[in-house]
Design a protein around this motif. Sequence first.
Motif, PDB file in Angstrom:
ATOM      1  N   LEU A 271      23.943  42.025  -4.296  1.00 62.31           N
ATOM      2  CA  LEU A 271      25.338  42.463  -4.456  1.00 62.31           C
ATOM      3  C   LEU A 271      26.037  41.789  -5.639  1.00 62.31           C
ATOM      4  O   LEU A 271      27.098  42.240  -6.063  1.00 62.31           O
ATOM      5  CB  LEU A 271      26.130  42.163  -3.181  1.00 62.31           C
ATOM      6  N   ILE A 272      25.450  40.739  -6.180  1.00 68.73           N
ATOM      7  CA  ILE A 272      26.123  39.949  -7.213  1.00 68.73           C
ATOM      8  C   ILE A 272      26.287  40.720  -8.520  1.00 68.73           C
ATOM      9  O   ILE A 272      27.392  40.780  -9.072  1.00 68.73           O
ATOM     10  CB  ILE A 272      25.400  38.603  -7.437  1.00 68.73           C
ATOM     11  N   ALA A 273      25.234  41.308  -9.043  1.00 67.56           N
ATOM     12  CA  ALA A 273      25.324  41.989 -10.348  1.00 67.56           C
ATOM     13  C   ALA A 273      26.377  43.101 -10.375  1.00 67.56           C
ATOM     14  O   ALA A 273      27.178  43.149 -11.318  1.00 67.56           O
ATOM     15  CB  ALA A 273      23.955  42.511 -10.777  1.00 67.56           C
ATOM     16  N   PRO A 274      26.430  43.982  -9.368  1.00 64.91           N
ATOM     17  CA  PRO A 274      27.479  45.009  -9.416  1.00 64.91           C
ATOM     18  C   PRO A 274      28.894  44.426  -9.410  1.00 64.91           C
ATOM     19  O   PRO A 274      29.815  45.018  -9.960  1.00 64.91           O
ATOM     20  CB  PRO A 274      27.237  45.852  -8.166  1.00 64.91           C
ATOM     21  N   LEU A 275      29.046  43.250  -8.821  1.00 69.76           N
ATOM     22  CA  LEU A 275      30.365  42.616  -8.807  1.00 69.76           C
ATOM     23  C   LEU A 275      30.671  41.920 -10.134  1.00 69.76           C
ATOM     24  O   LEU A 275      31.745  42.099 -10.698  1.00 69.76           O
ATOM     25  CB  LEU A 275      30.461  41.615  -7.655  1.00 69.76           C
ATOM     26  N   ILE A 276      29.719  41.134 -10.649  1.00 69.79           N
ATOM     27  CA  ILE A 276      30.008  40.375 -11.868  1.00 69.79           C
ATOM     28  C   ILE A 276      30.063  41.248 -13.108  1.00 69.79           C
ATOM     29  O   ILE A 276      30.680  40.877 -14.095  1.00 69.79           O
ATOM     30  CB  ILE A 276      29.018  39.210 -12.090  1.00 69.79           C
TER      31      ILE A 276
ATOM     32  N   ILE B 144      23.130  37.182 -18.676  1.00 63.22           N
ATOM     33  CA  ILE B 144      24.454  37.152 -18.032  1.00 63.22           C
ATOM     34  C   ILE B 144      24.284  37.181 -16.514  1.00 63.22           C
ATOM     35  O   ILE B 144      24.981  36.470 -15.788  1.00 63.22           O
ATOM     36  CB  ILE B 144      25.319  38.339 -18.504  1.00 63.22           C
ATOM     37  N   CYS B 145      23.357  37.996 -16.048  1.00 61.65           N
ATOM     38  CA  CYS B 145      23.105  38.082 -14.606  1.00 61.65           C
ATOM     39  C   CYS B 145      22.650  36.726 -14.066  1.00 61.65           C
ATOM     40  O   CYS B 145      23.064  36.313 -12.983  1.00 61.65           O
ATOM     41  CB  CYS B 145      22.074  39.166 -14.326  1.00 61.65           C
ATOM     42  N   ALA B 146      21.817  36.023 -14.814  1.00 57.65           N
ATOM     43  CA  ALA B 146      21.345  34.700 -14.392  1.00 57.65           C
ATOM     44  C   ALA B 146      22.509  33.722 -14.250  1.00 57.65           C
ATOM     45  O   ALA B 146      22.560  32.947 -13.281  1.00 57.65           O
ATOM     46  CB  ALA B 146      20.324  34.158 -15.389  1.00 57.65           C
ATOM     47  N   PHE B 147      23.447  33.761 -15.181  1.00 54.30           N
ATOM     48  CA  PHE B 147      24.616  32.875 -15.067  1.00 54.30           C
ATOM     49  C   PHE B 147      25.426  33.215 -13.827  1.00 54.30           C
ATOM     50  O   PHE B 147      25.910  32.324 -13.123  1.00 54.30           O
ATOM     51  CB  PHE B 147      25.501  32.953 -16.316  1.00 54.30           C
ATOM     52  N   GLY B 148      25.577  34.496 -13.531  1.00 56.82           N
ATOM     53  CA  GLY B 148      26.314  34.899 -12.332  1.00 56.82           C
ATOM     54  C   GLY B 148      25.636  34.453 -11.057  1.00 56.82           C
ATOM     55  O   GLY B 148      26.269  33.847 -10.181  1.00 56.82           O
ATOM     56  N   ILE B 149      24.348  34.727 -10.948  1.00 55.94           N
ATOM     57  CA  ILE B 149      23.606  34.339  -9.743  1.00 55.94           C
ATOM     58  C   ILE B 149      23.582  32.824  -9.585  1.00 55.94           C
ATOM     59  O   ILE B 149      23.863  32.287  -8.512  1.00 55.94           O
ATOM     60  CB  ILE B 149      22.172  34.918  -9.782  1.00 55.94           C
ATOM     61  N   MET B 150      23.265  32.121 -10.666  1.00 52.70           N
ATOM     62  CA  MET B 150      23.150  30.660 -10.579  1.00 52.70           C
ATOM     63  C   MET B 150      24.490  29.981 -10.315  1.00 52.70           C
ATOM     64  O   MET B 150      24.546  28.996  -9.571  1.00 52.70           O
ATOM     65  CB  MET B 150      22.498  30.105 -11.847  1.00 52.70           C
TER      66      MET B 150
ATOM     67  N   LEU C 258      17.728  45.185 -12.705  1.00 55.88           N
ATOM     68  CA  LEU C 258      18.190  44.047 -13.489  1.00 55.88           C
ATOM     69  C   LEU C 258      18.236  42.779 -12.628  1.00 55.88           C
ATOM     70  O   LEU C 258      17.802  41.706 -13.066  1.00 55.88           O
ATOM     71  CB  LEU C 258      19.583  44.339 -14.074  1.00 55.88           C
ATOM     72  N   THR C 259      18.707  42.901 -11.401  1.00 59.18           N
ATOM     73  CA  THR C 259      18.779  41.756 -10.500  1.00 59.18           C
ATOM     74  C   THR C 259      17.379  41.247 -10.172  1.00 59.18           C
ATOM     75  O   THR C 259      17.131  40.033 -10.188  1.00 59.18           O
ATOM     76  CB  THR C 259      19.531  42.127  -9.206  1.00 59.18           C
ATOM     77  N   ILE C 260      16.465  42.150  -9.887  1.00 53.17           N
ATOM     78  CA  ILE C 260      15.093  41.749  -9.567  1.00 53.17           C
ATOM     79  C   ILE C 260      14.451  41.061 -10.772  1.00 53.17           C
ATOM     80  O   ILE C 260      13.802  40.014 -10.625  1.00 53.17           O
ATOM     81  CB  ILE C 260      14.276  42.959  -9.080  1.00 53.17           C
ATOM     82  N   ASN C 261      14.634  41.617 -11.966  1.00 49.70           N
ATOM     83  CA  ASN C 261      14.106  40.975 -13.177  1.00 49.70           C
ATOM     84  C   ASN C 261      14.678  39.572 -13.349  1.00 49.70           C
ATOM     85  O   ASN C 261      13.958  38.627 -13.688  1.00 49.70           O
ATOM     86  CB  ASN C 261      14.432  41.806 -14.418  1.00 49.70           C
ATOM     87  N   THR C 262      15.961  39.427 -13.120  1.00 53.50           N
ATOM     88  CA  THR C 262      16.621  38.125 -13.259  1.00 53.50           C
ATOM     89  C   THR C 262      16.060  37.123 -12.263  1.00 53.50           C
ATOM     90  O   THR C 262      15.794  35.967 -12.618  1.00 53.50           O
ATOM     91  CB  THR C 262      18.145  38.272 -13.073  1.00 53.50           C
ATOM     92  N   LEU C 263      15.846  37.548 -11.026  1.00 49.63           N
ATOM     93  CA  LEU C 263      15.285  36.652 -10.015  1.00 49.63           C
ATOM     94  C   LEU C 263      13.877  36.204 -10.383  1.00 49.63           C
ATOM     95  O   LEU C 263      13.524  35.038 -10.199  1.00 49.63           O
ATOM     96  CB  LEU C 263      15.289  37.327  -8.642  1.00 49.63           C
ATOM     97  N   VAL C 264      13.082  37.113 -10.920  1.00 48.49           N
ATOM     98  CA  VAL C 264      11.724  36.756 -11.343  1.00 48.49           C
ATOM     99  C   VAL C 264      11.780  35.720 -12.467  1.00 48.49           C
ATOM    100  O   VAL C 264      11.051  34.728 -12.451  1.00 48.49           O
ATOM    101  CB  VAL C 264      10.933  38.017 -11.777  1.00 48.49           C
ATOM    102  N   ILE C 265      12.664  35.930 -13.429  1.00 50.01           N
ATOM    103  CA  ILE C 265      12.819  34.981 -14.538  1.00 50.01           C
ATOM    104  C   ILE C 265      13.262  33.616 -14.024  1.00 50.01           C
ATOM    105  O   ILE C 265      12.700  32.582 -14.395  1.00 50.01           O
ATOM    106  CB  ILE C 265      13.807  35.531 -15.592  1.00 50.01           C
TER     107      ILE C 265
ATOM    108  N   PHE D 221      33.761  34.481  -5.895  1.00 45.13           N
ATOM    109  CA  PHE D 221      32.618  35.312  -5.508  1.00 45.13           C
ATOM    110  C   PHE D 221      31.938  34.698  -4.292  1.00 45.13           C
ATOM    111  O   PHE D 221      31.517  35.403  -3.378  1.00 45.13           O
ATOM    112  CB  PHE D 221      31.602  35.446  -6.648  1.00 45.13           C
ATOM    113  N   ALA D 222      31.810  33.382  -4.266  1.00 42.82           N
ATOM    114  CA  ALA D 222      31.180  32.691  -3.141  1.00 42.82           C
ATOM    115  C   ALA D 222      31.948  32.936  -1.843  1.00 42.82           C
ATOM    116  O   ALA D 222      31.347  33.139  -0.786  1.00 42.82           O
ATOM    117  CB  ALA D 222      31.065  31.193  -3.432  1.00 42.82           C
ATOM    118  N   VAL D 223      33.273  32.948  -1.922  1.00 42.67           N
ATOM    119  CA  VAL D 223      34.092  33.247  -0.743  1.00 42.67           C
ATOM    120  C   VAL D 223      33.778  34.652  -0.234  1.00 42.67           C
ATOM    121  O   VAL D 223      33.612  34.867   0.967  1.00 42.67           O
ATOM    122  CB  VAL D 223      35.607  33.108  -1.062  1.00 42.67           C
TER     123      VAL D 223
END
Length: 151
Positions: free
Chosen positions: A35-40, A13-19, A82-89, A132-134
Amino acid sequence: MLNSKFLYNNEGICAFGIMSILEIMGELSYSKVMLIAPLIFNSNVVKFLTTNSKIRSFEEFRIKQVSSVSKFNSMYYNFLPLTINTLVILRDMNFIDIEDNIIKLKRPLIPLVETKKIGKRANKIIKASPKFAVLLKENDEKLYLQLGVIL
């Protein structure tokens, strides 16, 4: 059924949010991606952003979502691993490049998935990604200050 936020809030889910946000912006600083994961993963924020609400700045969002932002510091630190793991993946799968504090989109993920198969929650996050981008267009330091993140 297990009731765990670590299973509910996961790297997929985090990957979908970041991407979905990266596919709009092209690149983001490492500090903004954190900052993305705490928001999404805040259902009130996602619900607010998927409505017809107008968001012109982060200040306006913060005023409208005071309760969602009030505990952001603890959420930030809870979702950091979780965010760091997602970025590595995402990097290992060649979706992103990480260079000099910048995370750059290498190839899109969202067009590759069937939206019917990823679930309602992921689709809501993707739908909210333009807003979120805004929010993330603000200066990094200003965002961290306004969200109350203590470094």
